[in-house]
Design a protein around this motif. Sequence first.
Motif, mmCIF file in Angstrom:
data_model
loop_
_atom_site.group_PDB
_atom_site.id
_atom_site.type_symbol
_atom_site.label_atom_id
_atom_site.label_comp_id
_atom_site.label_asym_id
_atom_site.label_seq_id
_atom_site.Cartn_x
_atom_site.Cartn_y
_atom_site.Cartn_z
ATOM 1 N N ALA A 94 0.817 -1.223 0.000
ATOM 2 C CA ALA A 94 0.000 0.000 0.000
ATOM 3 C C ALA A 94 0.848 1.269 0.000
ATOM 4 O O ALA A 94 0.603 2.187 -0.791
ATOM 5 N N TRP A 95 1.830 1.337 0.908
ATOM 6 C CA TRP A 95 2.545 2.602 1.118
ATOM 7 C C TRP A 95 3.803 2.750 0.273
ATOM 8 O O TRP A 95 4.124 3.862 -0.149
ATOM 9 N N ALA A 96 4.537 1.680 0.050
ATOM 10 C CA ALA A 96 5.783 1.799 -0.708
ATOM 11 C C ALA A 96 5.563 1.640 -2.210
ATOM 12 O O ALA A 96 6.464 1.908 -2.996
ATOM 13 N N LEU A 97 4.346 1.230 -2.614
ATOM 14 C CA LEU A 97 4.067 1.041 -4.037
ATOM 15 C C LEU A 97 2.851 1.866 -4.500
ATOM 16 O O LEU A 97 2.993 2.745 -5.338
ATOM 17 N N VAL A 98 1.684 1.600 -3.947
ATOM 18 C CA VAL A 98 0.455 2.266 -4.406
ATOM 19 C C VAL A 98 0.493 3.775 -4.148
ATOM 20 O O VAL A 98 0.200 4.571 -5.049
ATOM 21 N N ALA A 99 0.833 4.182 -2.930
ATOM 22 C CA ALA A 99 0.842 5.620 -2.602
ATOM 23 C C ALA A 99 1.814 6.418 -3.489
ATOM 24 O O ALA A 99 1.419 7.438 -4.064
ATOM 25 N N PRO A 100 3.073 5.992 -3.630
ATOM 26 C CA PRO A 100 3.984 6.767 -4.481
ATOM 27 C C PRO A 100 3.553 6.814 -5.948
ATOM 28 O O PRO A 100 3.646 7.870 -6.590
ATOM 29 N N ILE A 101 3.076 5.690 -6.462
ATOM 30 C CA ILE A 101 2.625 5.688 -7.859
ATOM 31 C C ILE A 101 1.435 6.633 -8.020
ATOM 32 O O ILE A 101 1.362 7.396 -8.986
ATOM 33 N N ALA A 160 9.444 11.478 -8.058
ATOM 34 C CA ALA A 160 9.515 10.064 -7.680
ATOM 35 C C ALA A 160 10.402 9.819 -6.459
ATOM 36 O O ALA A 160 10.017 9.079 -5.554
ATOM 37 N N ASN A 161 11.579 10.436 -6.418
ATOM 38 C CA ASN A 161 12.486 10.163 -5.296
ATOM 39 C C ASN A 161 11.861 10.575 -3.966
ATOM 40 O O ASN A 161 12.004 9.883 -2.963
ATOM 41 N N LYS A 162 11.142 11.696 -3.948
ATOM 42 C CA LYS A 162 10.493 12.163 -2.719
ATOM 43 C C LYS A 162 9.385 11.211 -2.290
ATOM 44 O O LYS A 162 9.328 10.794 -1.128
ATOM 45 N N VAL A 163 8.488 10.855 -3.218
ATOM 46 C CA VAL A 163 7.316 10.070 -2.830
ATOM 47 C C VAL A 163 7.662 8.606 -2.520
ATOM 48 O O VAL A 163 6.998 7.994 -1.681
ATOM 49 N N PHE A 164 8.687 8.056 -3.164
ATOM 50 C CA PHE A 164 9.072 6.691 -2.808
ATOM 51 C C PHE A 164 9.751 6.675 -1.440
ATOM 52 O O PHE A 164 9.595 5.719 -0.673
ATOM 53 N N THR A 165 10.476 7.755 -1.100
ATOM 54 C CA THR A 165 11.040 7.869 0.250
ATOM 55 C C THR A 165 9.911 7.995 1.271
ATOM 56 O O THR A 165 9.912 7.303 2.292
#
Length: 181
Positions: free
Chosen positions: A122-129, A139-144
């Motif tokens: 949920a958080w490391a994949l769905v939220a950043p995408i 991308a670097n900010k949201v995947f962090t």
Amino acid sequence: MKNNSIKTVVATGIGAALFVIIGLFVNIPLFSNTSISLQYAVQALFAVIFGPIAGFFIGFIGHMVKDMFAGYGIWWSWVLPSALVGFGIGLLKNRLQVEKGIFGKKDIIIFNVFQVLVNILAWALVAPIGDILIYSEPANKVFTQGFIAALSNSLTIGVGATILLAVYAKTRTQSGSLTKD
């Protein structure tokens, strides 16, 4: 069946209200709008007891209303993962037997391995995408952010919901534990 539907609706309302209140007033900032969010422990408790539909709507409604009250607008890319966490953990309803007073070491391990996997998805994949697609976030900010959210929510649920589930299970009567004198 109807009684269970009513219980689920009531539990969803109470769970969503607790999600909002805890989310607004009890959070510990970590990194760029990411915080330790204790409401996920309560959501996990309700999801295990009432199932995936209740868990989904507690996360969806609770996160949406929390965002509305917080004043920064609704971040749909984070509302959906909250809902998915509740749904995913709710899938354990029939696997765990907390309603029967059972929540032993094996159950704790199953619960925590599963909730960590759900949080990572949920958080490391769905939220950043979602952040990238909906809000054109870097991308670097949201995947962090997503990784930090997955880690902090996994720890919060791992400690908080494990304690809540253990306490709740102890309040339930184990089948076969009552004897006739």
